[in-house]
Design a protein around this motif. Sequence first.
Motif, mmCIF file in Angstrom:
data_model
loop_
_atom_site.group_PDB
_atom_site.id
_atom_site.type_symbol
_atom_site.label_atom_id
_atom_site.label_comp_id
_atom_site.label_asym_id
_atom_site.label_seq_id
_atom_site.Cartn_x
_atom_site.Cartn_y
_atom_site.Cartn_z
ATOM 1 N N THR A 182 0.847 -1.199 0.000
ATOM 2 C CA THR A 182 0.000 0.000 0.000
ATOM 3 C C THR A 182 0.882 1.248 0.000
ATOM 4 O OG1 THR A 182 -0.134 -0.004 2.406
ATOM 5 C CG2 THR A 182 -1.908 -1.127 1.219
ATOM 6 N N ARG A 183 0.344 2.298 -0.594
ATOM 7 C CA ARG A 183 1.116 3.534 -0.706
ATOM 8 C C ARG A 183 0.145 4.695 -0.572
ATOM 9 N NH1 ARG A 183 5.724 4.884 -5.330
ATOM 10 N NH2 ARG A 183 6.659 6.521 -4.069
ATOM 11 N N ALA A 184 0.557 5.738 0.152
ATOM 12 C CA ALA A 184 -0.334 6.889 0.356
ATOM 13 C C ALA A 184 -0.847 7.380 -0.989
ATOM 14 C CB ALA A 184 0.430 7.993 1.067
ATOM 15 N N GLU A 210 1.095 -1.465 4.582
ATOM 16 C CA GLU A 210 2.249 -0.864 5.259
ATOM 17 C C GLU A 210 1.707 0.016 6.372
ATOM 18 O OE1 GLU A 210 4.720 -0.375 6.700
ATOM 19 O OE2 GLU A 210 6.317 0.557 5.530
ATOM 20 N N TRP A 211 1.857 -0.448 7.621
ATOM 21 C CA TRP A 211 1.303 0.311 8.756
ATOM 22 C C TRP A 211 2.153 1.516 9.096
ATOM 23 C CZ3 TRP A 211 -3.522 -0.387 9.980
ATOM 24 C CH2 TRP A 211 -4.117 -1.616 9.687
ATOM 25 N N VAL A 212 3.452 1.403 8.897
ATOM 26 C CA VAL A 212 4.328 2.538 9.186
ATOM 27 C C VAL A 212 4.375 3.359 7.903
ATOM 28 C CG1 VAL A 212 6.611 3.233 10.030
ATOM 29 C CG2 VAL A 212 5.675 1.003 10.654
ATOM 30 N N THR A 213 3.335 4.130 7.665
ATOM 31 C CA THR A 213 3.225 4.777 6.355
ATOM 32 C C THR A 213 4.451 5.638 6.089
ATOM 33 O OG1 THR A 213 1.909 6.483 7.315
ATOM 34 C CG2 THR A 213 0.721 4.760 6.127
ATOM 35 N N ASN A 214 4.914 5.513 4.885
ATOM 36 C CA ASN A 214 6.222 6.036 4.561
ATOM 37 C C ASN A 214 6.137 6.615 3.154
ATOM 38 O OD1 ASN A 214 8.869 6.188 3.713
ATOM 39 N ND2 ASN A 214 9.470 4.479 5.012
ATOM 40 N N GLU A 215 6.326 7.896 3.076
ATOM 41 C CA GLU A 215 6.141 8.514 1.762
ATOM 42 C C GLU A 215 7.456 8.835 1.063
ATOM 43 O OE1 GLU A 215 2.988 11.416 1.572
ATOM 44 O OE2 GLU A 215 2.050 10.416 3.283
ATOM 45 N N ILE A 216 8.481 8.072 1.397
ATOM 46 C CA ILE A 216 9.742 8.274 0.672
ATOM 47 C C ILE A 216 9.468 8.003 -0.797
ATOM 48 C CG2 ILE A 216 12.115 7.483 0.272
ATOM 49 C CD1 ILE A 216 12.290 6.505 3.070
ATOM 50 N N SER A 217 9.908 8.912 -1.648
ATOM 51 C CA SER A 217 9.825 8.623 -3.079
ATOM 52 C C SER A 217 11.126 9.103 -3.705
ATOM 53 C CB SER A 217 8.637 9.324 -3.729
ATOM 54 O OG SER A 217 8.911 10.701 -3.841
ATOM 55 N N ALA A 218 11.490 8.490 -4.820
ATOM 56 C CA ALA A 218 12.712 8.890 -5.507
ATOM 57 C C ALA A 218 12.570 10.336 -6.003
ATOM 58 C CB ALA A 218 12.998 7.932 -6.654
ATOM 59 N N THR A 219 11.337 10.734 -6.334
ATOM 60 C CA THR A 219 11.108 12.123 -6.769
ATOM 61 C C THR A 219 11.517 13.098 -5.663
ATOM 62 O OG1 THR A 219 9.286 11.437 -8.184
ATOM 63 C CG2 THR A 219 9.311 13.754 -7.541
ATOM 64 N N HIS A 220 11.102 12.768 -4.437
ATOM 65 C CA HIS A 220 11.447 13.634 -3.301
ATOM 66 C C HIS A 220 12.970 13.682 -3.114
ATOM 67 C CE1 HIS A 220 11.543 15.383 0.695
ATOM 68 N NE2 HIS A 220 12.410 14.440 0.989
ATOM 69 N N VAL A 221 13.604 12.518 -3.248
ATOM 70 C CA VAL A 221 15.058 12.440 -3.056
ATOM 71 C C VAL A 221 15.773 13.274 -4.125
ATOM 72 C CG1 VAL A 221 17.039 10.857 -3.210
ATOM 73 C CG2 VAL A 221 15.008 10.208 -1.891
#
Length: 273
Positions: A182-184, A210-221
Amino acid sequence: MEHPDRTKVVLLACGSFNPITNMHLRMFELARDYLEDTGQYRVVRGIISPVGDGYKKKGLIEASHRIEMARLATESSDWIRVDPWEGQLAEWVETAKVIRHHYEELVAAEHCNDEVDTVRVGKKRRHEEREGGPYSNHLRADVPQLKLLCGADVLESFSVPNLWKSEDIAEIVGRFGLVCITRAGSDAWKFVHQSDVLWGHRKNIHVVKEWVTNEISATHVRRALRRGQSVRYLLPDAVVRYVQEHGLYSAESEEKNADVILAPLQKYAKGSS
Ligand SMILES: Nc1ncnc2c1ncn2[C@@H]1O[C@H](COP(=O)(O)OP(=O)(O)OP(=O)(O)O)[C@@H](O)[C@H]1O
Ligand SMILES: NC(=O)c1ccc[n+]([C@@H]2O[C@H](COP(=O)(O)O)[C@@H](O)[C@H]2O)c1
Ligand SMILES: [Zn+2]
C-alpha cells in the motif's frame, strides 16, 4: 526454519530506482513477512530490476548508475539482489517480458540442479513433453513461483490508457502473481475491486498493508539533491556516497527526456505492439 512443505517464492521488483531508496528495500521485507506469515510460502530471493534507459521517463539517469546504486544498496542483504539484464537492454521491454525472462532463468537453474539426478530429469522431460516445452505457458511445480512486487501506484497505473496491454496484465496476475504494498494516495483494494481482470485473479494478488506509512519517493530524493539538501537516512549510506562522488541529480538531469513520450505510451499509442 526450512519448511520443505511451503511453496518457494522469488519476488521481482521492476521500476526506475532513480535512485533506489530505503523504501524500495522495505518493500521486500514487508512482502516476505506477509507471504511467510500465511504459512504457505517461503520467500527465497528478491530481485531488483532497474528499467533501461529506453523507458524515457523524465529525469531518468543512466542505467549504469542506477544499477550500481542498487547493487550497493543490496550489499548488506543476504536475499535481495540487483539484476542488470533489463537495465542493460537498449530498448524498453514490457514488464511481462521481464518476468518471463526471469522465470526462464529459474527454470534453467532448476534444470542444472536436476542434471545429476537422472531420474528427475527423465520425469521432467516427460513433464515438458506433456506441457509443450520447457518454457510453456504453464508454471512448473519444481521451480519457485515468481511474483511481481510493486507499490499500489503501479497497480493503479494498469488503468492508464495505452500504458499496459490487457494481455500483459492478465499474464502478470494470472500466470505469475502480484504482491502490492500500500502507498499513500493509492487504494489498492478498491482498485482490485473495480477491475474485472484483477478481481478474477484476486487470489493471486496479495495486498500488503504498510502500517508505518512512509512517503519516501525517488522524486522527493531527487528534488532534495537538486536543492543541496541532505538525503541521509532516506537512502543507504553507500548510495548517498555514490551520488555525491558522481555528482548525480541536478536541475539538468531532471530535464532528461522532458520532451520525450514515455516508451510504452509511444509504443501502444501507435498500435505497433
Ligand atoms: N513509499 C513507497 N511505498 C510503496 N511502494 C513504493 C514506495 N516507493 C516506491 N515504491 C514502489 O517501488 C517500485 C519502484 O518505484 P520507483 O522506482 O518509481 O520509485 P518511486 O519512489 O516511486 O520513484 P519516482 O518518484 O521517481 O516515481 C514501484 O513498484 C513503486 O510503487
Ligand atoms: N506495459 C508495461 O509493461 C509497462 C508500462 C508502464 C510501466 N511499466 C514498468 O513499470 C515500472 C514502473 O516504473 P516507474 O513507476 O518508475 O515508472 C517500470 O519497470 C516499467 O518498465 C511497464
Ligand atoms: Zn514511481
